[in-house]
Write a protein that holds these residues in place. Structure first.
Motif, PDB file in Angstrom:
ATOM      1  N   ILE A 153       0.816  -1.179   0.066  1.00 23.77           N
ATOM      2  CA  ILE A 153      -0.079  -0.164  -0.037  1.00 23.77           C
ATOM      3  C   ILE A 153       0.952   1.281   0.132  1.00 23.77           C
ATOM      4  CG2 ILE A 153      -1.797   1.421   1.006  1.00 23.77           C
ATOM      5  CD1 ILE A 153      -2.664  -1.562   0.302  1.00 23.77           C
ATOM      6  N   LEU A 154       0.457   2.314  -0.922  1.00 16.60           N
ATOM      7  CA  LEU A 154       1.089   3.586  -0.963  1.00 16.60           C
ATOM      8  C   LEU A 154       0.030   4.547  -0.659  1.00 16.60           C
ATOM      9  CD1 LEU A 154       3.458   5.380  -1.453  1.00 16.60           C
ATOM     10  CD2 LEU A 154       3.024   5.483  -3.948  1.00 16.60           C
ATOM     11  N   PRO A 155       0.079   5.139   0.655  1.00 17.76           N
ATOM     12  CA  PRO A 155      -0.918   6.066   0.970  1.00 17.76           C
ATOM     13  C   PRO A 155      -0.685   7.633   0.552  1.00 17.76           C
ATOM     14  CG  PRO A 155      -0.124   4.747   2.941  1.00 17.76           C
ATOM     15  CD  PRO A 155       0.757   4.635   1.694  1.00 17.76           C
ATOM     16  N   LEU A 156      -1.397   8.396   0.120  1.00 13.29           N
ATOM     17  CA  LEU A 156      -1.239   9.518  -0.142  1.00 13.29           C
ATOM     18  C   LEU A 156      -2.377  10.447   0.274  1.00 13.29           C
ATOM     19  CD1 LEU A 156      -2.303  10.699  -2.944  1.00 13.29           C
ATOM     20  CD2 LEU A 156      -0.912   9.137  -3.738  1.00 13.29           C
ATOM     21  N   ALA A 157      -1.879  11.783   0.621  1.00  9.13           N
ATOM     22  CA  ALA A 157      -3.320  12.595   1.189  1.00  9.13           C
ATOM     23  C   ALA A 157      -2.945  13.934   0.923  1.00  9.13           C
ATOM     24  CB  ALA A 157      -3.401  12.532   2.512  1.00  9.13           C
ATOM     25  N   VAL A 158      -4.082  14.994   0.459  1.00  5.88           N
ATOM     26  CA  VAL A 158      -3.705  16.492   0.280  1.00  5.88           C
ATOM     27  C   VAL A 158      -4.392  16.940   1.417  1.00  5.88           C
ATOM     28  CG1 VAL A 158      -4.069  18.336  -0.986  1.00  5.88           C
ATOM     29  CG2 VAL A 158      -3.423  16.310  -2.064  1.00  5.88           C
ATOM     30  N   GLY A 159      -4.096  17.969   2.158  1.00  4.04           N
ATOM     31  CA  GLY A 159      -4.691  18.633   3.234  1.00  4.04           C
ATOM     32  C   GLY A 159      -4.392  20.014   3.156  1.00  4.04           C
ATOM     33  N   GLY A 160      -4.943  20.777   4.135  1.00  3.29           N
ATOM     34  CA  GLY A 160      -4.887  22.269   4.313  1.00  3.29           C
ATOM     35  C   GLY A 160      -3.719  22.808   4.768  1.00  3.29           C
ATOM     36  N   GLY A 161      -3.051  22.161   5.521  1.00  8.12           N
ATOM     37  CA  GLY A 161      -1.820  22.630   6.159  1.00  8.12           C
ATOM     38  C   GLY A 161      -0.936  21.252   6.722  1.00  8.12           C
ATOM     39  N   GLN A 162       0.317  21.981   7.101  1.00 10.32           N
ATOM     40  CA  GLN A 162       1.442  20.692   7.818  1.00 10.32           C
ATOM     41  C   GLN A 162       0.954  20.087   8.685  1.00 10.32           C
ATOM     42  OE1 GLN A 162       3.779  19.706   5.984  1.00 10.32           O
ATOM     43  NE2 GLN A 162       3.951  20.998   4.285  1.00 10.32           N
ATOM     44  N   SER A 163       0.014  20.855   9.826  1.00  9.85           N
ATOM     45  CA  SER A 163      -0.203  20.316  10.994  1.00  9.85           C
ATOM     46  C   SER A 163      -1.078  19.037  10.817  1.00  9.85           C
ATOM     47  CB  SER A 163      -1.305  21.257  11.466  1.00  9.85           C
ATOM     48  OG  SER A 163      -2.350  21.706  10.841  1.00  9.85           O
ATOM     49  N   HIS A 164      -1.793  18.610   9.643  1.00  7.42           N
ATOM     50  CA  HIS A 164      -2.479  17.273   9.279  1.00  7.42           C
ATOM     51  C   HIS A 164      -1.616  16.299   8.906  1.00  7.42           C
ATOM     52  CE1 HIS A 164      -5.766  19.893  10.382  1.00  7.42           C
ATOM     53  NE2 HIS A 164      -5.957  20.446   9.487  1.00  7.42           N
ATOM     54  N   MET A 165      -0.331  16.490   8.591  1.00  6.40           N
ATOM     55  CA  MET A 165       0.601  15.516   7.900  1.00  6.40           C
ATOM     56  C   MET A 165       0.631  14.111   8.497  1.00  6.40           C
ATOM     57  SD  MET A 165       4.745  15.898   7.400  1.00  6.40           S
ATOM     58  CE  MET A 165       4.580  17.659   6.693  1.00  6.40           C
ATOM     59  N   LEU A 166       0.500  14.280   9.913  1.00  3.42           N
ATOM     60  CA  LEU A 166       0.458  12.800  10.916  1.00  3.42           C
ATOM     61  C   LEU A 166      -0.998  12.139  10.665  1.00  3.42           C
ATOM     62  CD1 LEU A 166       2.545  13.874  13.755  1.00  3.42           C
ATOM     63  CD2 LEU A 166       3.456  12.664  11.567  1.00  3.42           C
ATOM     64  N   ALA A 167      -1.902  12.576   9.826  1.00  2.00           N
ATOM     65  CA  ALA A 167      -3.269  11.971   9.803  1.00  2.00           C
ATOM     66  C   ALA A 167      -3.107  10.684   9.029  1.00  2.00           C
ATOM     67  CB  ALA A 167      -4.124  13.117   9.117  1.00  2.00           C
ATOM     68  N   LEU A 168      -2.265  10.545   8.256  1.00  2.00           N
ATOM     69  CA  LEU A 168      -2.022   9.254   7.481  1.00  2.00           C
ATOM     70  C   LEU A 168      -1.349   8.284   8.300  1.00  2.00           C
ATOM     71  CD1 LEU A 168      -0.923  10.434   4.060  1.00  2.00           C
ATOM     72  CD2 LEU A 168      -3.156   9.427   4.485  1.00  2.00           C
ATOM     73  N   ASP A 169      -0.362   8.753   9.089  1.00  2.00           N
ATOM     74  CA  ASP A 169       0.244   7.557   9.925  1.00  2.00           C
ATOM     75  C   ASP A 169      -0.409   6.974  10.938  1.00  2.00           C
ATOM     76  OD1 ASP A 169       2.402   7.526   8.024  1.00  2.00           O
ATOM     77  OD2 ASP A 169       3.514   9.036   8.859  1.00  2.00           O
TER      78      ASP A 169
END
Length: 197
Positions: free
Chosen positions: A102-118
């Motif tokens: 699995i290769l997960p990818l996401a686009v969010g509003g800011g860097q503060s949401h970067m860990l939402a995937l992990d």
């Protein structure tokens, strides 16, 4: 090799689905066959009611079952991956991602949401039996911009992460197939030894 592109965005077009499409094109250019599922195109009633007899859900699950790898894309809402993607993952069997890369990818509003995937998505992927969850690719909205004239504009650091993600995916698939080939040869040799005996 079969690679499934799974979009969990409820809107169209979306930055995450465009980034997913970009990765699909890059994989195609490397000679890889891809198929796509856009969860938003599946019947909403069947998804919400977990109607396992629905033919469109069955077809989607069959595509997933046949894939060796899955690139999953989602927007980040309220510091989490999309509810639409969660609904789809919820209808999968307990080991619905068994043996898959699995290769997960996401686009969010800011860097503060970067860990939402992990911290949000990765544990569910692992709970569904994923063989290997690669390092996530996260981009902010300003890093993935659509232009009607020039198309998708991706920030250079995100493009580097995309390239690294593609390389990691292809390397993992090669190892996956080498392991399968080794098992097939070992099983064939064992069967032949029984015949010879």
């Amino acid at each position: 090799m079969s690679i499934l592109l799974l979009s969990g965005s409820p809107s169209t077009p979306s930055r995450s689905s465009r980034l997913l499409h970009h990765i699909g094109e890059r994989l195609n250019a490397r000679g890889q066959a891809t198929v796509s599922i856009h969860v938003r195109d599946l019947p909403a009633q069947a998804l919400l009611h977990a109607d396992f007899g629905d033919p469109e859900l069955q077809a989607a699950q069959q595509l997933l079952k046949q894939a060796d790898a899955v690139v999953i894309a989602t927007p980040i809402y309220k510091a989490a991956y999309s509810g639409l993607l969660k609904t789809f993952l919820d209808i999968l069997p307990q080991e619905g991602l068994a043996g898959k890369i699995i290769l997960p990818l996401a686009v969010g509003g800011g860097q503060s949401h970067m860990l939402a995937l992990d911290y949000g998505l990765r544990p569910i992927l692992q709970a569904l039996g994923a063989d290997h969850v690669l390092q996530s690719i996260y981009a902010t909205e300003p890093q993935v911009v659509w232009n009607d004239v020039s198309g998708l504009q991706i920030a250079s650091d995100i493009e580097k992460r995309v390239e690294s993600g593609i390389e990691a995916l292809l390397d993992s698939l090669q190892c996956h197939y080498a392991k399968i080939s080794h098992q097939v040869i070992a099983n064939t040799n064992s069967a032949q030894a029984l015949v010879d005996a």
